[in-house]
Design an enzyme around this catalytic site. Structure first.
Site, PDB file in Angstrom:
ATOM      1  N   GLU A 147      -4.770   0.005  -7.817  1.00 23.84           N
ATOM      2  CA  GLU A 147      -3.821   0.982  -8.236  1.00 23.84           C
ATOM      3  C   GLU A 147      -2.422   0.270  -8.829  1.00 23.84           C
ATOM      4  O   GLU A 147      -2.222  -0.886  -8.208  1.00 23.84           O
ATOM      5  CB  GLU A 147      -3.011   1.681  -6.969  1.00 23.84           C
ATOM      6  CG  GLU A 147      -3.723   2.834  -6.582  1.00 23.84           C
ATOM      7  CD  GLU A 147      -3.079   3.750  -5.425  1.00 23.84           C
ATOM      8  OE1 GLU A 147      -3.070   4.906  -5.691  1.00 23.84           O
ATOM      9  OE2 GLU A 147      -2.856   3.118  -4.378  1.00 23.84           O
ATOM     10  N   SER A 180       0.910  -1.215   0.152  1.00 27.18           N
ATOM     11  CA  SER A 180      -0.094  -0.025  -0.003  1.00 27.18           C
ATOM     12  C   SER A 180       0.745   1.346  -0.123  1.00 27.18           C
ATOM     13  O   SER A 180       0.255   2.435  -0.058  1.00 27.18           O
ATOM     14  CB  SER A 180      -1.137   0.052   1.017  1.00 27.18           C
ATOM     15  OG  SER A 180      -0.283  -0.022   2.347  1.00 27.18           O
ATOM     16  N   HIS A 213      -2.006  -2.575  -6.108  1.00 25.28           N
ATOM     17  CA  HIS A 213      -2.780  -2.352  -4.852  1.00 25.28           C
ATOM     18  C   HIS A 213      -4.180  -2.151  -4.770  1.00 25.28           C
ATOM     19  O   HIS A 213      -4.911  -1.651  -5.278  1.00 25.28           O
ATOM     20  CB  HIS A 213      -2.050  -0.791  -4.170  1.00 25.28           C
ATOM     21  CG  HIS A 213      -2.861  -0.604  -3.138  1.00 25.28           C
ATOM     22  ND1 HIS A 213      -2.784   0.859  -2.700  1.00 25.28           N
ATOM     23  CD2 HIS A 213      -2.896  -1.097  -1.839  1.00 25.28           C
ATOM     24  CE1 HIS A 213      -3.187   1.096  -1.470  1.00 25.28           C
ATOM     25  NE2 HIS A 213      -3.420  -0.132  -1.117  1.00 25.28           N
ATOM     26  N   ASN A 229      -3.022   6.410  -0.659  1.00 25.46           N
ATOM     27  CA  ASN A 229      -2.712   6.612   0.684  1.00 25.46           C
ATOM     28  C   ASN A 229      -1.929   7.842   1.058  1.00 25.46           C
ATOM     29  O   ASN A 229      -1.615   8.357   1.980  1.00 25.46           O
ATOM     30  CB  ASN A 229      -1.836   5.245   1.307  1.00 25.46           C
ATOM     31  CG  ASN A 229      -2.466   4.290   1.510  1.00 25.46           C
ATOM     32  OD1 ASN A 229      -3.680   4.291   2.284  1.00 25.46           O
ATOM     33  ND2 ASN A 229      -2.091   2.911   1.434  1.00 25.46           N
TER      34      ASN A 229
END
Length: 282
Positions: free
Chosen positions: A151, A118, A139, A189
């Site tokens: 992702e 992540s 991800h 993130n």
């Protein structure tokens, strides 16, 4: 390149979800974990999830077909059968690097190595292998069976062919792939975790209560979950780890983890998985 068989390395919450959506897409899945009890728990969880789906839209026959496609792998050696590996182990660079070295020494020359990290750099993971062109980030979002985004992170050496293959695979799994570049936290993130961290700061500084912070974001910003509730769902240790990666990667004080977040993690208040975080789940 056609992906017929994948290995999911890591049978935790993310690995289980990835295995489920891959099998549901008609792909044979080798589910591996160093702890056999984790694999059994994962299969039980997948079966329960599919049973709930049977009650709504999935036939019993389709459920059994999905489960039949998931093969318990008690040895990493079975990766020889895989066209692609999706690593879903703990968010720790040393652990991931060790796994990727082991995978490379066993798997076939055409096998693609993907990480569900992540926030950790794909280029750094790829550098421990002799096939950086075949290393990529995938991800997935939690919970995997529900969230549509993947992702796709291209490392410095990742080939265009590998990127295109992973895009097609994600689409086959019913996901929407979005390509992002290899920077700390990627896109999701890098935006989400500072928001959560700032929400923790508002509690730490006495601006508002936990409940009030979440209520403002849900009712004022139309978020389905408040940031502190979401942090509990993700895991406060995971949130702290990602903030530390952002802070280390950019050397910018805006990514400095809130002291209250550190305190909760040190106290074992990790969120839903420990029964206590910002909220109590006992």
């Amino acid at each position: 390149m056609s992906i017929r068989t994948i290995m999911v390395a890591g049978a935790g919450q993310m690995g289980s979800g990835i295995a489920q959506v891959a099998a549901a897409a008609g792909i044979d899945v080798l589910l591996y974990d160093v702890y056999s009890e984790s694999v059994e728990k994962s299969l039980s969880g997948i079966a329960k999830q599919l049973t709930r789906n049977v009650e709504s839209k999935l036939s019993e026959e389709a459920k059994l077909e999905i489960l039949d496609r998931i093969i318990v792998s008690d040895s990493l050696q079975q990766v020889e059968r895989a066209d692609l590996v999706i690593e879903a182990i703990s968010e720790n660079m040393e652990l991931k690097a060790s796994l990727f070295r082991n995978l490379e020494s066993i798997c076939q020359s055409h096998t693609i190595l993907a990480s569900n990290t992540s926030s950790l750099p794909i280029t750094e993971i790829a550098a421990v292998t002799k096939r950086p062109a075949q290393v990529i980030g995938m991800h997935f979002m939690n919970p995997v069976p529900v969230m549509p985004l993947v992702e796709v992170i291209r490392g410095l050496e990742t080939s265009q062919e590998v990127c295109e293959t992973v895009f097609r695979l994600a689409e086959k799994m019913g996901k929407t792939p979005v390509e992002v570049n290899d920077f700390p936290g990627f896109v999701s993130n890098r935006i989400l975790m500072p928001m959560i961290n700032e929400a923790v700061y508002t509690v730490y500084e006495g601006v508002a209560s936990i409940e009030s912070v979440d209520k403002v974001m849900k009712l004022g910003m139309n978020h389905p979950m408040g940031p502190l509730e979401l942090a509990d769902f993700i895991g406060l240790d995971t949130c702290l780890s990602i903030m530390e990666i952002l802070y280390e990667g950019f050397k910018d004080s805006k990514y400095r983890p809130c002291p209250l977040l550190r305190k909760y993690v040190k106290a074992g208040r990790l969120g839903r998985k420990s029964g206590q975080g910002f909220y109590s789940y006992n």
